[in-house]
Design a protein around this motif. Structure first.
Motif, mmCIF file in Angstrom:
data_model
loop_
_atom_site.group_PDB
_atom_site.id
_atom_site.type_symbol
_atom_site.label_atom_id
_atom_site.label_comp_id
_atom_site.label_asym_id
_atom_site.label_seq_id
_atom_site.Cartn_x
_atom_site.Cartn_y
_atom_site.Cartn_z
ATOM 1 N N ALA A 151 -3.149 8.949 -2.269
ATOM 2 C CA ALA A 151 -3.378 9.436 -3.640
ATOM 3 C C ALA A 151 -2.552 8.629 -4.628
ATOM 4 O O ALA A 151 -3.031 8.283 -5.717
ATOM 5 C CB ALA A 151 -3.028 10.920 -3.735
ATOM 6 N N LEU A 152 -1.315 8.322 -4.265
ATOM 7 C CA LEU A 152 -0.467 7.532 -5.148
ATOM 8 C C LEU A 152 -0.971 6.094 -5.268
ATOM 9 O O LEU A 152 -1.162 5.582 -6.380
ATOM 10 C CB LEU A 152 0.971 7.520 -4.621
ATOM 11 C CG LEU A 152 1.932 6.623 -5.402
ATOM 12 C CD1 LEU A 152 2.222 7.215 -6.775
ATOM 13 C CD2 LEU A 152 3.226 6.400 -4.626
ATOM 14 N N VAL A 153 -1.193 5.445 -4.138
ATOM 15 C CA VAL A 153 -1.585 4.032 -4.142
ATOM 16 C C VAL A 153 -2.922 3.833 -4.846
ATOM 17 O O VAL A 153 -3.104 2.870 -5.596
ATOM 18 C CB VAL A 153 -1.628 3.481 -2.698
ATOM 19 C CG1 VAL A 153 -2.223 2.079 -2.660
ATOM 20 C CG2 VAL A 153 -0.220 3.469 -2.097
ATOM 21 N N ASP A 154 -3.857 4.754 -4.641
ATOM 22 C CA ASP A 154 -5.162 4.640 -5.294
ATOM 23 C C ASP A 154 -5.050 4.731 -6.812
ATOM 24 O O ASP A 154 -5.921 4.236 -7.536
ATOM 25 C CB ASP A 154 -6.115 5.734 -4.791
ATOM 26 C CG ASP A 154 -6.558 5.496 -3.351
ATOM 27 O OD1 ASP A 154 -6.324 4.390 -2.834
ATOM 28 O OD2 ASP A 154 -7.104 6.445 -2.744
ATOM 29 N N GLY A 155 -3.988 5.366 -7.305
ATOM 30 C CA GLY A 155 -3.822 5.524 -8.749
ATOM 31 C C GLY A 155 -2.922 4.491 -9.391
ATOM 32 O O GLY A 155 -2.748 4.512 -10.623
ATOM 33 N N LEU A 156 -2.313 3.610 -8.604
ATOM 34 C CA LEU A 156 -1.447 2.587 -9.176
ATOM 35 C C LEU A 156 -2.250 1.605 -10.026
ATOM 36 O O LEU A 156 -3.418 1.374 -9.758
ATOM 37 C CB LEU A 156 -0.732 1.824 -8.048
ATOM 38 C CG LEU A 156 0.328 2.617 -7.264
ATOM 39 C CD1 LEU A 156 0.866 1.782 -6.106
ATOM 40 C CD2 LEU A 156 1.470 3.073 -8.165
ATOM 41 N N PRO A 157 -1.660 1.029 -11.078
ATOM 42 C CA PRO A 157 -0.247 1.110 -11.452
ATOM 43 C C PRO A 157 0.096 2.303 -12.355
ATOM 44 O O PRO A 157 1.256 2.509 -12.666
ATOM 45 C CB PRO A 157 -0.021 -0.187 -12.202
ATOM 46 C CG PRO A 157 -1.331 -0.445 -12.874
ATOM 47 C CD PRO A 157 -2.384 0.030 -11.912
ATOM 48 N N GLN A 158 -0.897 3.088 -12.777
ATOM 49 C CA GLN A 158 -0.608 4.166 -13.720
ATOM 50 C C GLN A 158 0.045 5.367 -13.047
ATOM 51 O O GLN A 158 0.873 6.049 -13.645
ATOM 52 C CB GLN A 158 -1.888 4.605 -14.432
ATOM 53 C CG GLN A 158 -1.676 5.577 -15.572
ATOM 54 C CD GLN A 158 -0.761 5.024 -16.670
ATOM 55 O OE1 GLN A 158 -0.735 3.833 -16.927
ATOM 56 N NE2 GLN A 158 -0.005 5.907 -17.304
#
Length: 245
Positions: A109-116
């Motif tokens: 979930a975090l990586v899919d939303g990077l860089p924001q």
């Protein structure tokens, strides 16, 4: 799947009986990924150090940090993050109540939303605590959410994932781990939520009581509110380089 090295940080204080099973569950959950496990012993006086040593013997990806004197959960987490080698850090409590099976979901979930994205936060859908403790948490979460407007119903869950660099840039104080969503949003980053389920503690007993958290929590809440009010949005400062000739 992600090829990024992920550091799994778990703070521990007198968690003998929980460490071996926790490490094995983390290894199973993270199969096929690049990861390390950073166990932070926060001044344990039981067999925790010996059990960590045994876990290190079985699993070479396990690292052991130790303080001779307990400094609290936030300090233990920060020590683990500072020592982490991965650019992504995921945390969970050392008592076995946080199920490691949710670690990949948080990381993705975090990586899919990077860089924001700046944080993936676990939110418990089912609690195993007693009724009074659950009521305390609901009240505390309700007050915090109303004051900080962090759009997070449960900040006490230890399951979280975040970029190491961002975490270390946040203002540090004892209790920081309970205010990560508001502080991440203060930096202009987004928070993603992942529903998780709680489990009964494997061994030992809880280190928290009502009165040792209430007044400190109110002071922390006021401090974080002040930090948010005093934040100023500014564009990134870019390095100026000589024109190529």
């Amino acid at each position: 799947m992600t090829e990024r090295l992920v550091s799994i940080v778990a703070p521990l204080k007198d968690e003998a009986g929980n460490i071996g099973p926790l490490v094995e569950e983390i290894v199973a959950a993270m199969a096929g990924r690049a990861f390390e496990i950073v166990l932070v012993d926060d001044g344990s006086t039981d067999a925790t150090p010996a059990e960590i040593a045994e876990a290190r013997r079985r699993r070479p990806m396990v690292r052991h940090l130790r303080r001779e004197v307990s400094c609290g959960q936030s300090a233990a987490v920060r020590a683990g993050v500072r020592a982490a080698r991965g650019e992504i850090v995921a945390t969970l409590d050392g008592d076995g109540q946080n199920d490691p099976i949710f670690l990949p979901r948080l990381i993705d979930a975090l990586v899919d939303g990077l860089p924001q994205a700046g944080l993936a936060a676990g939110q418990r859908t089912r609690r195993t605590d007693g009724g009074f403790k659950a009521l305390q948490s609901r009240i505390a979460n309700g007050v915090r959410s109303a004051v900080l407007k962090d759009s997070t119903r449960d900040t006490g869950c230890g399951l979280k994932a975040f970029p190491r660099e961002l975490y270390l840039a946040l203002p540090y104080f004892d209790g920081l781990h309970r205010f990560l969503p508001a502080l991440v949003a203060r930096e202009g980053r987004t928070v993603r939520h992942v529903d998780v389920t709680d489990r009964p503690r494997g061994a030992g007993r809880s280190k928290y009581g009502m009165w040792d958290r209430l007044w400190i929590g109110l002071a922390d809440l006021a401090g974080v509110w002040w930090l948010i009010r005093r934040a100023r949005k500014a564009p990134a400062a870019l390095e100026v380089t000589p024109d190529a000739r």
